[in-house]
Design a protein around this motif. Structure first.
Motif, mmCIF file in Angstrom:
data_model
loop_
_atom_site.group_PDB
_atom_site.id
_atom_site.type_symbol
_atom_site.label_atom_id
_atom_site.label_comp_id
_atom_site.label_asym_id
_atom_site.label_seq_id
_atom_site.Cartn_x
_atom_site.Cartn_y
_atom_site.Cartn_z
ATOM 1 N N THR A 9 0.808 -1.213 0.000
ATOM 2 C CA THR A 9 0.000 0.000 0.000
ATOM 3 C C THR A 9 0.840 1.261 0.000
ATOM 4 O OG1 THR A 9 -0.148 -0.271 2.405
ATOM 5 C CG2 THR A 9 -2.047 -0.989 1.097
ATOM 6 N N ALA A 10 2.149 1.140 0.269
ATOM 7 C CA ALA A 10 3.015 2.316 0.316
ATOM 8 C C ALA A 10 3.894 2.450 -0.924
ATOM 9 C CB ALA A 10 3.902 2.263 1.558
ATOM 10 N N ILE A 11 3.715 1.582 -1.901
ATOM 11 C CA ILE A 11 4.558 1.625 -3.096
ATOM 12 C C ILE A 11 4.230 2.844 -3.947
ATOM 13 C CG2 ILE A 11 4.904 0.511 -5.344
ATOM 14 C CD1 ILE A 11 4.918 -2.154 -3.983
ATOM 15 N N ASN A 12 5.272 3.474 -4.437
ATOM 16 C CA ASN A 12 5.133 4.573 -5.397
ATOM 17 C C ASN A 12 5.593 4.052 -6.752
ATOM 18 O OD1 ASN A 12 5.210 6.854 -6.954
ATOM 19 N ND2 ASN A 12 6.431 8.082 -5.534
ATOM 20 N N HIS A 13 4.639 3.717 -7.614
ATOM 21 C CA HIS A 13 4.967 3.096 -8.894
ATOM 22 C C HIS A 13 5.663 4.059 -9.854
ATOM 23 C CE1 HIS A 13 2.919 -0.704 -8.074
ATOM 24 N NE2 HIS A 13 1.935 -0.002 -7.544
ATOM 25 N N GLU A 14 5.605 5.346 -9.569
ATOM 26 C CA GLU A 14 6.246 6.324 -10.449
ATOM 27 C C GLU A 14 7.713 6.535 -10.112
ATOM 28 O OE1 GLU A 14 3.940 9.858 -10.238
ATOM 29 O OE2 GLU A 14 2.139 8.944 -11.113
ATOM 30 N N ASP A 15 8.183 5.963 -9.023
ATOM 31 C CA ASP A 15 9.574 6.142 -8.603
ATOM 32 C C ASP A 15 10.475 5.217 -9.418
ATOM 33 O OD1 ASP A 15 11.954 6.564 -7.285
ATOM 34 O OD2 ASP A 15 11.027 6.595 -5.297
ATOM 35 N N GLN A 16 11.350 5.816 -10.260
ATOM 36 C CA GLN A 16 12.221 5.045 -11.134
ATOM 37 C C GLN A 16 13.596 4.778 -10.523
ATOM 38 O OE1 GLN A 16 10.943 3.851 -14.046
ATOM 39 N NE2 GLN A 16 9.044 4.799 -13.321
ATOM 40 N N ASP A 17 13.872 5.356 -9.354
ATOM 41 C CA ASP A 17 15.206 5.244 -8.763
ATOM 42 C C ASP A 17 15.346 4.059 -7.814
ATOM 43 O OD1 ASP A 17 16.241 7.607 -9.996
ATOM 44 O OD2 ASP A 17 15.033 8.780 -8.588
ATOM 45 N N VAL A 18 14.247 3.389 -7.513
ATOM 46 C CA VAL A 18 14.294 2.220 -6.649
ATOM 47 C C VAL A 18 13.477 1.101 -7.280
ATOM 48 C CG1 VAL A 18 14.608 3.585 -4.548
ATOM 49 C CG2 VAL A 18 12.294 2.964 -5.292
#
Length: 302
Positions: free
Chosen positions: A247-256
């Motif tokens: 529920t805390a995932i940020n799918h737009e984050d490309q650095d991780v």
């Protein structure tokens, strides 16, 4: 003549007994009898014929009782109209969530509630799990998203979803290309967690592997985060790895990269809870069932 006296009339007419009527009206028998006698004197008619072992309504009393019934019904209607107006003016739904749930799910819930339950003003509060339970018990909020199980006797609820845990690694890490990981893969890795009062998901790790949990939870970390966004930034800059719920995932984050645990997956279950004696349990059940169905159908979290 007042509404109380008319209610006394209706009670005696129903029970045919002054003592039982007084008990129903939460007053004493002498008080009820005196008030009815005063009313009869005021109207100059006998409403009830009294005997040693009986009470009967007189013919004129029948007509008076009929009129009194209509008056009481109209009075109740006035109260109902006023109550509905107050509820409409202040209609709101307040729900809570805990910090380690993340922000994606509460934001989606706010959106869906506003769309489906438009007469209500939707409010959201974020507190630690123990605080949310206290707010529910004291009926200061309507419902809350909580990690299962919740065992407080005053609360009831339903399961909404399963929330698997993921390992967050920087894009340049050796694990970045892995399809899945085991807990043992993290034994020699520096792990980052939220501060103690916000890290309920750490209890899940302890449940699956107590030795692993002790190894990482007992040490004094140099870096501590108060939000999942801060955890991601720390991972991105190479300060360590993190374990976070879906529920805390940020799918737009490309650095991780977010890597799931190998089966059997490690995770938690999220439910929605409310007070058993909430003023409108039917509404809450409808809301929770709607959210359960909607979120299950969308399945956009992970």
């Amino acid at each position: 003549m007042n509404l109380r006296d008319l209610k006394y009339l209706l009670a005696v007419s129903e029970y045919k007994n002054f003592s039982k009527a007084a008990e129903h009206c939460a007053t004493t028998q002498p008080t009820l009898s005196n008030q009815i006698r005063k009313l009869e004197n005021y109207l100059e008619v006998e409403i009830f014929e009294r005997g040693t072992h009986f009470v009967r309504v007189t013919p004129v009393g029948e007509k008076i009782i009929e009129a009194a019934t209509q008056v009481i019904e109209h009075a109740n209607q006035i109260v109902h109209i006023a109550r509905e107006a107050r509820q409409h003016a202040s209609a709101k739904l307040t729900f809570g969530s805990f910090p380690s749930l993340g922000h994606a799910l509460p934001l989606q819930y706010i959106f869906h509630l506003k769309q489906q339950f438009k007469p209500f003003k939707v409010q959201h509060v974020e507190e630690d799990v123990d605080v949310l339970i206290d707010l529910l018990v004291n009926q200061e909020i309507d419902f809350a998203l909580l990690p299962l199980p919740v065992t407080h006797a005053s609360l009831t609820g339903i399961k909404l979803l399963d929330d698997p845990l993921y390992v967050v690694v920087p894009s340049h890490h050796a694990y970045a290309s892995c399809k899945s990981l085991q807990l043992s893969d993290l034994n020699q890795q520096p792990l980052l967690f939220l501060v103690e009062d916000q890290s309920h998901y750490r209890q899940i790790l302890e449940h699956f592997d107590a030795n692993f949990a002790r190894q990482h939870l007992d040490k004094d970390d140099d870096f501590k985060a108060v939000s999942f966004e801060a955890l991601r930034m720390m991972v991105k800059h190479g300060l360590g790895l993190a374990v976070i719920p879906g529920t805390a995932i940020n799918h737009e984050d490309q650095d991780v990269h977010y890597i799931p645990f190998a089966l059997p997956a490690i995770g938690r279950s999220i439910g929605v809870y409310w007070h058993k004696h909430h003023a409108n349990p039917t509404l809450l059940q409808a809301i929770c069932t709607y959210l359960q169905t909607t979120m299950s159908a969308e399945n956009t979290l992970f």
